[in-house]
Design an enzyme around this catalytic site. Structure first.
Site, short mmCIF file in Angstrom:
data_model
loop_
_atom_site.label_atom_id
_atom_site.label_comp_id
_atom_site.label_asym_id
_atom_site.label_seq_id
_atom_site.Cartn_x
_atom_site.Cartn_y
_atom_site.Cartn_z
N CYS A 1 0.82 -1.23 0.00
CA CYS A 1 0.00 0.00 0.00
C CYS A 1 0.85 1.27 0.00
O CYS A 1 0.35 2.34 -0.36
CB CYS A 1 -0.90 0.04 1.22
SG CYS A 1 -1.80 -1.47 1.56
O1 KQY Z 1 -4.17 -0.25 2.74
C1 KQY Z 1 -4.25 0.69 2.05
N1 KQY Z 1 -4.14 0.57 0.76
C2 KQY Z 1 -4.50 2.04 2.55
C3 KQY Z 1 -4.97 2.08 3.93
C4 KQY Z 1 -5.38 3.45 4.30
C5 KQY Z 1 -5.51 3.61 5.73
C6 KQY Z 1 -5.75 5.02 6.14
N2 KQY Z 1 -5.74 5.12 7.54
#
Ligand code: KQY
Length: 367
Positions: free
Chosen positions: A356
Site C-alpha cells: 500500500c
Molecule cells: O491499505 C491501504 N491501501 C491504505 C490504507 C489506508 C488507511 C488510512 N488510515
C-alpha cells in the site's frame, strides 16, 4: 504540464504490466499525520525508511515528502534514495498515486484515477483528501509521462493484475456505493478493460476481515506468477477471516485467467490474529473527520501485502510465529527473487502495509 489524453490505453496499445516486470523504480510518500501515525509518526517513519532502504538495494526509490518533513526524511534515508518535496494528505501512494502502464515496446504512460480517501465525505477515512488526489498527476508530470485521467474513483490497491490480461478485484470495494455510485458493474468492467488493458476480471467477494479500505484485493489475493495466486488464509474456523478466505478460494478455483488457465492457489496463513494495543492506540491523536483508533481493534494483517521489486520481494514481518513459514512459501513462489522481510507492524497500525505504501514505475520511456 503533463499531456493528458482523452483516448484510452487499450485503444492506444497500453496495459498495466505485472509487478514482477522490470521497474525503472519505486515511488513512496512519507508518513506524517499524527491522527493516523502514533507518537508523532516517528515509528512509522522509521518503518517506511526501512522499506525504502530494502527496495533501494535493488532499484531506484523516490520518497515524496512535505516541505516540513524534508530534513527529517533526508536524515533518515540513505543517500541513494531520492527525496523530493510533494504535498499530500497521507502516505498511501498505491492508492492515490498513478497506475503506470506499458505498451510492451519500452514506452510507459500513467492512469491518474480520482481518489476519495476510501469512501468520500461520509465513509472516507480522512478529509480533506484534495492533495492526495493530486499526487498521481504530479508524479506523472515529474516523469514527463503522458496521462490518462478517467473520471473514476479507484485505488491501486483494489486491483491486482498478471500483466497477461487478467485482473482480480473485490465486489466489496469496486462495487461499493461510496466509490462510483453512478456506474454499473458492467460499466466498471469496461473501464478496467479500457484503462488497464485487461480481458478477464475475477471478482472476489469480500476483502480481509476489518480491512478499512473496504476490502482491497492487494491484502487478500496477489498474483505471484501467471496462473498462480497467493491467498490470505487461516485454518481457524472460529476466525471471521475463515469464511472470507474460503469464499475467495472457491471463486479463484472456479476462475479461468485471460489465457483460459486454471489458477494455482498458494495459501499464505495470516499472521496473528493481531490487535492494536492500548499503548499503540493512545499514541494516535484524535482529530475530527479521521477514523479513530481503538485499543483492541483487529488489524488487517496479511503477508500477501508484499511488494515485488527488481530481484526481491519485500514482505511484511508481522508475527514471529508465522513469519518464517510465509517467507518459505514466498521463496518457492519466487525462486529468482530474494525474499526480504521488513518489520511492518507500524505500517499495519496505520491501516495498510508494504504494498500500500509503494508504487512501481515500469522500465521504459515515458511519453
Ligand atoms: O491499505 C491501504 N491501501 C491504505 C490504507 C489506508 C488507511 C488510512 N488510515
Amino acid at each position: 504540464m503533463t499531456r493528458t489524453l482523452t483516448s484510452n490505453p487499450k485503444h492506444d496499445g497500453f496495459f498495466m504490466p505485472a509487478e514482477w516486470s522490470p521497474h525503472a523504480g519505486t515511488w513512496m510518500l512519507w508518513p506524517e499525520r499524527t491522527d493516523n501515525w502514533r507518537n508523532d509518526a516517528g515509528p512509522a517513519q522509521a518503518a517506511f525508511a526501512d522499506v525504502a532502504k530494502a527496495i533501494a538495494a535493488h532499484e531506484p526509490v523516490t520518497m515524496c515528502v512535505s516541505p516540513a518533513q524534508y530534513l527529517a526524511a533526508r536524515s533518515l534515508l540513505p543517500a541513494r534514495v531520492r527525496v523530493v518535496e510533494m504535498t499530500s494528505n497521507d502516505s498511501w501512494i498505491r492508492d492515490c498515486g498513478p497506475t503506470f502502464l506499458t505498451n510492451g515496446h519500452n514506452h510507459t504512460r500513467g492512469v491518474d484515477w480520482r481518489f476519495n480517501a476510501w469512501g468520500g465525505e461520509t465513509e472516507g477515512l480522512y478529509k480533506p483528501w484534495d492533495q492526495d488526489d493530486l499526487v498521481g498527476e504530479k508524479v506523472l508530470e515529474m516523469e514527463r509521462a503522458v496521462r490518462y485521467a478517467p473520471p473514476i474513483i479507484l485505488e491501486g490497491g483494489s486491483i491486482e493484475v498478471d500483466g497477461q490480461g487478467t485482473l482480480i478485484t473485490t465486489r466489496q470495494c469496486l462495487l461499493n456505493k461510496n466509490r462510483n455510485p453512478d456506474l454499473t458493474r458492467g460499466e466498471i468492467e469496461t473501464a478496467l478493460k479500457n484503462y488497464l488493458g485487461v480481458e478477464a476480471i475475477i471478482w472476489l467477494d469480500r476483502g480481509v476481515y476489518q480491512d478499512e479500505t473496504d476490502g482491497h484485493a492487494d491484502n487478500l489475493a496477489r498474483f505471484v506468477a501467471p496462473g498462480k495466486v497467493a491467498l490470505t488464509w487461516t485454518d481457524d474456523t472460529s476466525d471471521p477471516e475463515y469464511a472470507i478466505s474460503q469464499d475467495a478460494y472457491k471463486r479463484l478455483s472456479k476462475a479461468r485467467d485471460a489465457n483460459g488457465r486454471e489458477l494455482e492457489i498458494l495459501k499464505l496463513h495470516q499472521p496473528g490474529p493481531l490487535f492494536m494495543t492500548h499503548q499503540e492506540a493512545q499514541g494516535v491523536d484524535h482529530m475530527e473527520g479521521t477514523e479513530p483508533r481503538r485499543a483492541g481493534g483487529r488489524l488487517a494483517g496479511s503477508y500477501v501485502n508484499f511488494y515485488i521489486c527488481n530481484g526481491a520481494v519485500i514482505v511484511p514481518a508481522l508475527d514471529p510465529v508465522r513469519d518464517c513459514a510465509a517467507k518459505a512459501s514466498l521463496a518457492t513462489a519466487f525462486p529468482l527473487h530474494e525474499i526480504v522481510m521488513v518489520p511492518a507492524r507500524e505500517i499495519l497500525l496505520g491501516g495498510g502495509n508494504i504494498h500500500c505504501i509503494t508504487q512501481q514505475q515500469p522500465k521504459g520511456i515515458a511519453g
